[in-house]
Design an enzyme around this catalytic site. Structure first.
Site, PDB file in Angstrom:
ATOM      1  N   CYS A 298      -6.669  13.285 -18.413  1.00 54.47           N
ATOM      2  CA  CYS A 298      -6.471  14.586 -17.762  1.00 54.47           C
ATOM      3  C   CYS A 298      -5.412  15.361 -18.528  1.00 54.47           C
ATOM      4  O   CYS A 298      -4.434  14.791 -19.003  1.00 54.47           O
ATOM      5  CB  CYS A 298      -6.017  14.372 -16.318  1.00 54.47           C
ATOM      6  SG  CYS A 298      -5.827  15.917 -15.391  1.00 54.47           S
TER       7      CYS A 298
ATOM      8  N   CYS B 235       0.405  15.366 -14.337  1.00 57.43           N
ATOM      9  CA  CYS B 235       1.279  15.245 -13.154  1.00 57.43           C
ATOM     10  C   CYS B 235       2.211  14.045 -13.339  1.00 57.43           C
ATOM     11  O   CYS B 235       1.797  13.006 -13.858  1.00 57.43           O
ATOM     12  CB  CYS B 235       0.439  15.083 -11.887  1.00 57.43           C
ATOM     13  SG  CYS B 235      -0.626  16.504 -11.598  1.00 57.43           S
TER      14      CYS B 235
ATOM     15  N   CYS C 128       1.152  10.437 -11.887  1.00 62.34           N
ATOM     16  CA  CYS C 128      -0.245  10.012 -11.974  1.00 62.34           C
ATOM     17  C   CYS C 128      -0.537   9.231 -13.253  1.00 62.34           C
ATOM     18  O   CYS C 128      -0.249   9.697 -14.354  1.00 62.34           O
ATOM     19  CB  CYS C 128      -1.143  11.249 -11.905  1.00 62.34           C
ATOM     20  SG  CYS C 128      -2.871  10.900 -12.221  1.00 62.34           S
TER      21      CYS C 128
ATOM     22  N   GLY D 293      -9.284  12.784 -13.978  1.00 58.41           N
ATOM     23  CA  GLY D 293      -9.547  14.123 -14.486  1.00 58.41           C
ATOM     24  C   GLY D 293      -9.478  15.209 -13.433  1.00 58.41           C
ATOM     25  O   GLY D 293      -9.446  14.938 -12.238  1.00 58.41           O
TER      26      GLY D 293
ATOM     27  N   LEU E  53      -1.600  18.995  -3.072  1.00 58.15           N
ATOM     28  CA  LEU E  53      -0.486  19.933  -2.949  1.00 58.15           C
ATOM     29  C   LEU E  53       0.846  19.257  -3.314  1.00 58.15           C
ATOM     30  O   LEU E  53       1.530  19.677  -4.229  1.00 58.15           O
ATOM     31  CB  LEU E  53      -0.459  20.506  -1.525  1.00 58.15           C
ATOM     32  CG  LEU E  53       0.413  21.730  -1.314  1.00 58.15           C
ATOM     33  CD1 LEU E  53      -0.026  22.889  -2.189  1.00 58.15           C
ATOM     34  CD2 LEU E  53       0.411  22.134   0.162  1.00 58.15           C
TER      35      LEU E  53
ATOM     36  N   CYS F 296      -6.015   6.386  -8.904  1.00 59.32           N
ATOM     37  CA  CYS F 296      -6.804   6.789 -10.062  1.00 59.32           C
ATOM     38  C   CYS F 296      -6.055   6.590 -11.362  1.00 59.32           C
ATOM     39  O   CYS F 296      -4.879   6.837 -11.473  1.00 59.32           O
ATOM     40  CB  CYS F 296      -7.272   8.240  -9.916  1.00 59.32           C
ATOM     41  SG  CYS F 296      -6.012   9.445 -10.280  1.00 59.32           S
TER      42      CYS F 296
HETATM   43  N1  SAH Z   1      -7.234  16.041 -10.600  1.00 57.27           N
HETATM   44  C1  SAH Z   1      -7.668  16.079  -9.242  1.00 57.27           C
HETATM   45  C2  SAH Z   1      -8.508  14.885  -8.841  1.00 57.27           C
HETATM   46  C3  SAH Z   1      -8.120  13.559  -9.373  1.00 57.27           C
HETATM   47  S1  SAH Z   1      -6.549  12.932  -8.827  1.00 57.27           S
HETATM   48  C4  SAH Z   1      -6.475  16.233  -8.326  1.00 57.27           C
HETATM   49  O1  SAH Z   1      -5.340  16.122  -8.789  1.00 57.27           O
HETATM   50  O2  SAH Z   1      -6.716  16.491  -7.144  1.00 57.27           O
HETATM   51  C5  SAH Z   1      -6.993  12.333  -7.209  1.00 57.27           C
HETATM   52  C6  SAH Z   1      -5.841  12.212  -6.252  1.00 57.27           C
HETATM   53  O3  SAH Z   1      -5.018  11.083  -6.574  1.00 57.27           O
HETATM   54  C7  SAH Z   1      -4.943  13.423  -6.209  1.00 57.27           C
HETATM   55  O4  SAH Z   1      -4.706  13.838  -4.891  1.00 57.27           O
HETATM   56  C8  SAH Z   1      -3.696  12.878  -6.856  1.00 57.27           C
HETATM   57  O5  SAH Z   1      -2.583  13.635  -6.492  1.00 57.27           O
HETATM   58  C9  SAH Z   1      -3.685  11.463  -6.366  1.00 57.27           C
HETATM   59  N2  SAH Z   1      -2.761  10.575  -7.080  1.00 57.27           N
HETATM   60  C10 SAH Z   1      -2.506  10.541  -8.406  1.00 57.27           C
HETATM   61  N3  SAH Z   1      -1.565   9.620  -8.688  1.00 57.27           N
HETATM   62  C11 SAH Z   1      -1.218   9.063  -7.513  1.00 57.27           C
HETATM   63  C12 SAH Z   1      -0.273   8.046  -7.146  1.00 57.27           C
HETATM   64  N4  SAH Z   1       0.493   7.463  -8.057  1.00 57.27           N
HETATM   65  N5  SAH Z   1      -0.186   7.717  -5.833  1.00 57.27           N
HETATM   66  C13 SAH Z   1      -0.964   8.325  -4.907  1.00 57.27           C
HETATM   67  N6  SAH Z   1      -1.857   9.284  -5.196  1.00 57.27           N
HETATM   68  C14 SAH Z   1      -1.973   9.661  -6.495  1.00 57.27           C
HETATM   69 FE1  SF4 Z   2      -2.730  15.534 -11.847  1.00 61.82          FE
HETATM   70 FE2  SF4 Z   2      -5.164  14.967 -10.809  1.00 61.82          FE
HETATM   71 FE3  SF4 Z   2      -4.805  15.171 -13.462  1.00 61.82          FE
HETATM   72 FE4  SF4 Z   2      -3.757  13.111 -12.172  1.00 61.82          FE
HETATM   73  S1  SF4 Z   2      -5.917  13.557 -12.400  1.00 61.82           S
HETATM   74  S2  SF4 Z   2      -2.750  14.362 -13.760  1.00 61.82           S
HETATM   75  S3  SF4 Z   2      -3.208  14.059 -10.226  1.00 61.82           S
HETATM   76  S4  SF4 Z   2      -4.530  16.793 -11.973  1.00 61.82           S
END
Ligand code: SAH
Ligand code: SF4
Length: 343
Positions: free
Chosen positions: A110, A114, A117, A157, A213, A330
């Site tokens: 991705c 973030c 993540c 992603g 969010l 993920c």
């Molecule tokens: N990119 C999209 C979809 C994939 S991520 C998005 O960000 O919505 C799917 C979800 O997993 C998102 O809500 C993301 O914030 C969450 N996520 C990612 N890393 C995480 C973690 N370490 N603990 C809990 N949720 C997490």
């Molecule tokens: Fe952020 Fe979703 Fe991409 Fe992870 S997969 S970096 S939570 S946008």
């Protein structure tokens, strides 16, 4: 070679006719693929031997090799697939009492990075093709030998950074000649790409929307999610109000709880203020620790956050996360694979 899983029924029919075969062959092929889950022309026994060879020379199924399949105590199963170019993606089967949900990836890695993540931290490689998105659904159904009820694009992603294959794969899986999954059974999860949200609203498809969010003020959100520096909370909510006006759909918000970062009463108040006037639901998810600086808040603190939101008139529920014993958040498996299997 044409990727057969990237073709809609109408497209396949056209291609088949152009190749000089009868139109109804498209029905037979779609039936094998989407109803019987057969992904090999050789096994399509109501086609002549000659036709099978002919089709095999022109159409291909995506090459997925299952690198691992892990099952958690609660029944959640995670698949790690190796793609034709040696890249890895993950897809997850989540079992609820009455139904099965698949969590599907849309990209290898991705771009949005973030801070919490695993997918974001291991970088971006490429977009998935339509057929690679469709294949995750079909191949997992075949593996577990069950039908999926709901699909959430919440794997690796950002779906709206790969919108075309995303929408095309939904069209194919939704088509009654294809997988015939009801349109309300799809959910797109986004980190907040206003254009993508507006495109979804304009498509008039009743696909559900989930927004990650994680913070209700720009300063905090930008620290956790760099995309917020490009699209502020105000721009995001302008697109969300547009989506709700067009579709009438309730919007789900994902809010991961991180100790001392976004779990105070003040954060809850800010969140309630932000959501006022929208039909919403908040999923509170204690963070899955991926990096050492972010921790999960104590359970009573998470509960207090939930209660505070409810008191302020916001519907919210604290989630017991599924599959934590198999790194089901993920991107965690791929990250481990890339780092040479070290936990
Ligand atoms: N990119 C999209 C979809 C994939 S991520 C998005 O960000 O919505 C799917 C979800 O997993 C998102 O809500 C993301 O914030 C969450 N996520 C990612 N890393 C995480 C973690 N370490 N603990 C809990 N949720 C997490
Ligand atoms: Fe952020 Fe979703 Fe991409 Fe992870 S997969 S970096 S939570 S946008």
């Amino acid at each position: 070679m044409t990727e057969i899983l990237s073709l809609s029924y109408e497209e396949l029919k056209r291609e088949i006719q152009e190749l000089g075969l009868e139109r109804f062959r498209a029905d037979q092929i779609f039936d094998w693929i989407y109803k019987k889950r057969v992904f090999d022309f050789e096994a399509m026994t109501n086609l002549s031997k000659g036709n099978r060879v002919f089709l095999k020379e022109r159409f291909a199924f995506p090459v997925f090799s299952m690198k691992s399949r892990q099952k958690a105590k609660d029944g959640t199963e995670k698949f790690l697939w190796k793609l034709y170019d040696n890249e890895y993606i993950e897809s997850v089967v989540i079992r609820h009492s009455e139904h099965i949900t698949f969590c599907i990836s849309t990209q290898v890695g991705c771009q949005l990075g973030c801070a919490f993540c695993a997918t974001g931290l291991s970088g971006f490689k490429r977009n998935l093709s339509t057929s690679e998105i469709v294949a995750q659904v079909l191949y997992m159904e075949k593996e577990i030998n069950e039908d999926v009820d709901n699909i959430v694009f919440m794997g690796m992603g950002e779906p709206f950074m790969n919108s075309k294959p995303l929408f095309k794969s939904i069209e194919i899986l939704h088509d009654e000649k294809g997988r015939n999954l009801g349109i309300r059974h799809f959910t797109i999860s986004t980190a907040g790409i206003p254009n993508g949200i507006k495109e979804l609203a304009d498509s008039r498809l009743a696909i559900k929307l989930s927004v990650s969010l994680h913070a209700a003020d720009n300063e905090k959100r930008s620290r956790l999610m760099p995309i917020n520096r490009r699209f502020s909370i105000e721009e995001l909510f302008e697109a969300l109000r547009y989506y709700q006006k067009k579709t009438g759909n309730r919007i789900t918000f994902e809010y991961i709880l991180i100790e001392d970062i976004n779990d105070s009463f003040k954060d809850a108040k800010n969140l309630a203020r932000l959501l006022r006037g929208l039909k919403s639901f908040v999923n509170l998810i204690p963070i899955n620790p991926v990096v050492p600086q972010f921790h999960r808040p104590p359970v009573d603190r998470s509960k207090a956050f939930e209660e505070e939101l409810n008191k302020l008139g916001i519907e919210a529920a604290l989630r017991v996360e599924k599959g934590t014993d198999i790194d089901a958040a993920c991107g965690q498996l791929r990250r481990r694979e890339l780092r040479g299997n070290k936990r």
